[in-house]
Scaffold this motif. Sequence first.
Motif, PDB file in Angstrom:
ATOM      1  N   LEU A  89       6.985  -2.190  -4.219  1.00 33.66           N
ATOM      2  CA  LEU A  89       5.704  -1.573  -4.566  1.00 33.66           C
ATOM      3  C   LEU A  89       4.637  -2.647  -4.779  1.00 33.66           C
ATOM      4  O   LEU A  89       3.486  -2.493  -4.355  1.00 33.66           O
ATOM      5  CB  LEU A  89       5.856  -0.711  -5.824  1.00 33.66           C
ATOM      6  CG  LEU A  89       4.570  -0.027  -6.282  1.00 33.66           C
ATOM      7  CD1 LEU A  89       4.086   0.992  -5.236  1.00 33.66           C
ATOM      8  CD2 LEU A  89       4.757   0.660  -7.637  1.00 33.66           C
ATOM      9  N   ALA A  90       5.031  -3.738  -5.448  1.00 33.06           N
ATOM     10  CA  ALA A  90       4.068  -4.817  -5.721  1.00 33.06           C
ATOM     11  C   ALA A  90       3.492  -5.362  -4.411  1.00 33.06           C
ATOM     12  O   ALA A  90       2.271  -5.560  -4.293  1.00 33.06           O
ATOM     13  CB  ALA A  90       4.749  -5.941  -6.516  1.00 33.06           C
ATOM     14  N   ALA A  92       3.475  -3.772  -1.478  1.00 32.54           N
ATOM     15  CA  ALA A  92       2.721  -2.698  -0.798  1.00 32.54           C
ATOM     16  C   ALA A  92       1.317  -2.568  -1.395  1.00 32.54           C
ATOM     17  O   ALA A  92       0.334  -2.400  -0.664  1.00 32.54           O
ATOM     18  CB  ALA A  92       3.469  -1.372  -0.915  1.00 32.54           C
ATOM     19  N   GLU A  93       1.221  -2.650  -2.728  1.00 34.23           N
ATOM     20  CA  GLU A  93      -0.110  -2.505  -3.343  1.00 34.23           C
ATOM     21  C   GLU A  93      -0.992  -3.728  -3.053  1.00 34.23           C
ATOM     22  O   GLU A  93      -2.205  -3.598  -2.914  1.00 34.23           O
ATOM     23  CB  GLU A  93       0.044  -2.213  -4.845  1.00 34.23           C
ATOM     24  CG  GLU A  93       0.696  -0.837  -5.039  1.00 34.23           C
ATOM     25  CD  GLU A  93       0.673  -0.284  -6.462  1.00 34.23           C
ATOM     26  OE1 GLU A  93       0.925   0.916  -6.616  1.00 34.23           O
ATOM     27  OE2 GLU A  93       0.411  -1.046  -7.422  1.00 34.23           O
ATOM     28  N   GLN A  96      -2.383  -3.233   0.378  1.00 37.36           N
ATOM     29  CA  GLN A  96      -3.501  -2.278   0.384  1.00 37.36           C
ATOM     30  C   GLN A  96      -4.823  -2.988   0.091  1.00 37.36           C
ATOM     31  O   GLN A  96      -5.857  -2.672   0.670  1.00 37.36           O
ATOM     32  CB  GLN A  96      -3.246  -1.194  -0.661  1.00 37.36           C
ATOM     33  CG  GLN A  96      -4.294  -0.095  -0.613  1.00 37.36           C
ATOM     34  CD  GLN A  96      -3.757   1.203  -1.187  1.00 37.36           C
ATOM     35  OE1 GLN A  96      -2.942   1.183  -2.106  1.00 37.36           O
ATOM     36  NE2 GLN A  96      -4.210   2.308  -0.660  1.00 37.36           N
ATOM     37  N   ALA A  97      -4.764  -3.981  -0.806  1.00 35.32           N
ATOM     38  CA  ALA A  97      -5.974  -4.732  -1.133  1.00 35.32           C
ATOM     39  C   ALA A  97      -6.485  -5.506   0.089  1.00 35.32           C
ATOM     40  O   ALA A  97      -7.659  -5.876   0.146  1.00 35.32           O
ATOM     41  CB  ALA A  97      -5.691  -5.681  -2.293  1.00 35.32           C
ATOM     42  N   GLU A 101      -2.012  -0.506   5.105  1.00 38.87           N
ATOM     43  CA  GLU A 101      -1.244   0.586   4.495  1.00 38.87           C
ATOM     44  C   GLU A 101       0.221   0.429   4.863  1.00 38.87           C
ATOM     45  O   GLU A 101       0.596   0.650   6.018  1.00 38.87           O
ATOM     46  CB  GLU A 101      -1.745   1.936   5.010  1.00 38.87           C
ATOM     47  CG  GLU A 101      -2.990   2.460   4.333  1.00 38.87           C
ATOM     48  CD  GLU A 101      -2.852   2.610   2.812  1.00 38.87           C
ATOM     49  OE1 GLU A 101      -1.738   2.897   2.330  1.00 38.87           O
ATOM     50  OE2 GLU A 101      -3.865   2.425   2.119  1.00 38.87           O
ATOM     51  N   SER A 173       0.198  -8.746  -8.545  1.00 35.95           N
ATOM     52  CA  SER A 173       0.701  -7.372  -8.478  1.00 35.95           C
ATOM     53  C   SER A 173       2.111  -7.307  -9.099  1.00 35.95           C
ATOM     54  O   SER A 173       2.421  -6.406  -9.906  1.00 35.95           O
ATOM     55  CB  SER A 173       0.711  -6.959  -6.996  1.00 35.95           C
ATOM     56  OG  SER A 173       1.150  -5.670  -6.811  1.00 35.95           O
ATOM     57  N   LEU A 177       3.700  -5.361 -12.614  1.00 35.88           N
ATOM     58  CA  LEU A 177       4.735  -4.330 -12.500  1.00 35.88           C
ATOM     59  C   LEU A 177       6.099  -4.745 -13.036  1.00 35.88           C
ATOM     60  O   LEU A 177       6.930  -3.886 -13.354  1.00 35.88           O
ATOM     61  CB  LEU A 177       4.899  -3.931 -11.021  1.00 35.88           C
ATOM     62  CG  LEU A 177       3.770  -3.085 -10.438  1.00 35.88           C
ATOM     63  CD1 LEU A 177       3.860  -3.047  -8.913  1.00 35.88           C
ATOM     64  CD2 LEU A 177       3.848  -1.661 -10.993  1.00 35.88           C
ATOM     65  N   ARG A 191       4.643   6.183  -7.805  1.00 39.75           N
ATOM     66  CA  ARG A 191       3.821   5.425  -6.845  1.00 39.75           C
ATOM     67  C   ARG A 191       4.641   5.038  -5.614  1.00 39.75           C
ATOM     68  O   ARG A 191       4.110   4.952  -4.503  1.00 39.75           O
ATOM     69  CB  ARG A 191       3.232   4.186  -7.531  1.00 39.75           C
ATOM     70  CG  ARG A 191       2.013   4.571  -8.378  1.00 39.75           C
ATOM     71  CD  ARG A 191       1.832   3.702  -9.586  1.00 39.75           C
ATOM     72  NE  ARG A 191       1.413   2.348  -9.287  1.00 39.75           N
ATOM     73  CZ  ARG A 191       1.213   1.425 -10.236  1.00 39.75           C
ATOM     74  NH1 ARG A 191       1.373   1.737 -11.509  1.00 39.75           N
ATOM     75  NH2 ARG A 191       0.837   0.209  -9.911  1.00 39.75           N
ATOM     76  N   GLU A 194       4.926   8.015  -3.185  1.00 40.13           N
ATOM     77  CA  GLU A 194       3.741   8.235  -2.346  1.00 40.13           C
ATOM     78  C   GLU A 194       3.809   7.428  -1.058  1.00 40.13           C
ATOM     79  O   GLU A 194       3.135   7.725  -0.081  1.00 40.13           O
ATOM     80  CB  GLU A 194       2.468   7.840  -3.110  1.00 40.13           C
ATOM     81  CG  GLU A 194       2.116   8.811  -4.216  1.00 40.13           C
ATOM     82  CD  GLU A 194       1.021   8.264  -5.128  1.00 40.13           C
ATOM     83  OE1 GLU A 194       0.326   7.301  -4.724  1.00 40.13           O
ATOM     84  OE2 GLU A 194       0.885   8.785  -6.243  1.00 40.13           O
ATOM     85  N   ARG A 195       4.624   6.359  -1.070  1.00 40.04           N
ATOM     86  CA  ARG A 195       4.700   5.473   0.099  1.00 40.04           C
ATOM     87  C   ARG A 195       6.058   5.551   0.785  1.00 40.04           C
ATOM     88  O   ARG A 195       6.364   4.699   1.620  1.00 40.04           O
ATOM     89  CB  ARG A 195       4.489   4.024  -0.339  1.00 40.04           C
ATOM     90  CG  ARG A 195       3.158   3.752  -0.957  1.00 40.04           C
ATOM     91  CD  ARG A 195       3.053   2.314  -1.377  1.00 40.04           C
ATOM     92  NE  ARG A 195       1.747   2.043  -1.941  1.00 40.04           N
ATOM     93  CZ  ARG A 195       0.667   1.764  -1.236  1.00 40.04           C
ATOM     94  NH1 ARG A 195       0.748   1.684   0.077  1.00 40.04           N
ATOM     95  NH2 ARG A 195      -0.492   1.552  -1.818  1.00 40.04           N
TER      96      ARG A 195
END
Length: 246
Positions: A89-90, A92-93, A96-97, A101, A173, A177, A191, A194-195
Amino acid sequence: MSSWESVEVPAGWTVLVHPELESTNSEVLRQAARLDHGAVVVAESQTAGRGRRGAPWLARPGEGLTFSVWLQPEAARALWPRLSLVAGLAVAEAMQAFGIEAQIKWPNDLLVDGRKLCGILVEAGARGVVVGIGINVNGTEFPPELDGQATSMKLAGGRGFEAGEVLGLVLRSLHRLAGRIGADFPEVIGRIRERCALSGHQVRLESGSGPLRGVVEGIGDRGELVVVADDGRHEILQAHEVRIVD
Ligand code: BTN
């Protein structure tokens, strides 16, 4: 090769860059007795990068970002495997920045348009855990054995990226987390859901009890994969017990 001096490192964390190592995970595990929480080891090139289940991690020098983070979680040791999902997740986020995606293929591969952008190898030591991350940053060609299976930030984002900047964002990130593997974990899982690249998809798996085919229902609150097998049974699978064949 990269401007590491400008990396914005989370407070209290340190970054050590090596031109070449066999494997950053192996180096961190070897040094673990001397390392503090948040010690980050980067290799501009790995000669024996390791993936999950003994697979190699291949990255040409200058094209990938390969690093490992030593963490000493406050949470109980039994919860440390959750860092594998959290690290996915870290990254992936952070992607996104950068306008990319990425989906999470449980437990922690990152995919863009079905192709792998990043791999994560989490290994526990005596006093802590090493989170090893390999991101394809600027490569546009991959070895024949990865044909059609790999992508990079450059291919996904349409431009080149500076590895130091990517490292800084991923570390910040992960820093946010990494402490959330206890009571906060269900929110983190929300979260990740969602991915989730697998939800609703047919999968073939190898688990301790043999091969399994079914449709992924989703990810449970403890990070487990829930699969409705072809015979209708609900199977609850832990990341360390199972290999997704396709
Ligand atoms: C996988 O997809 O199978 C996991 C790949 C993990 C690769 C990273 S690169 C940095 C760190 N050092 C290693 O030897 N492996 C991890």
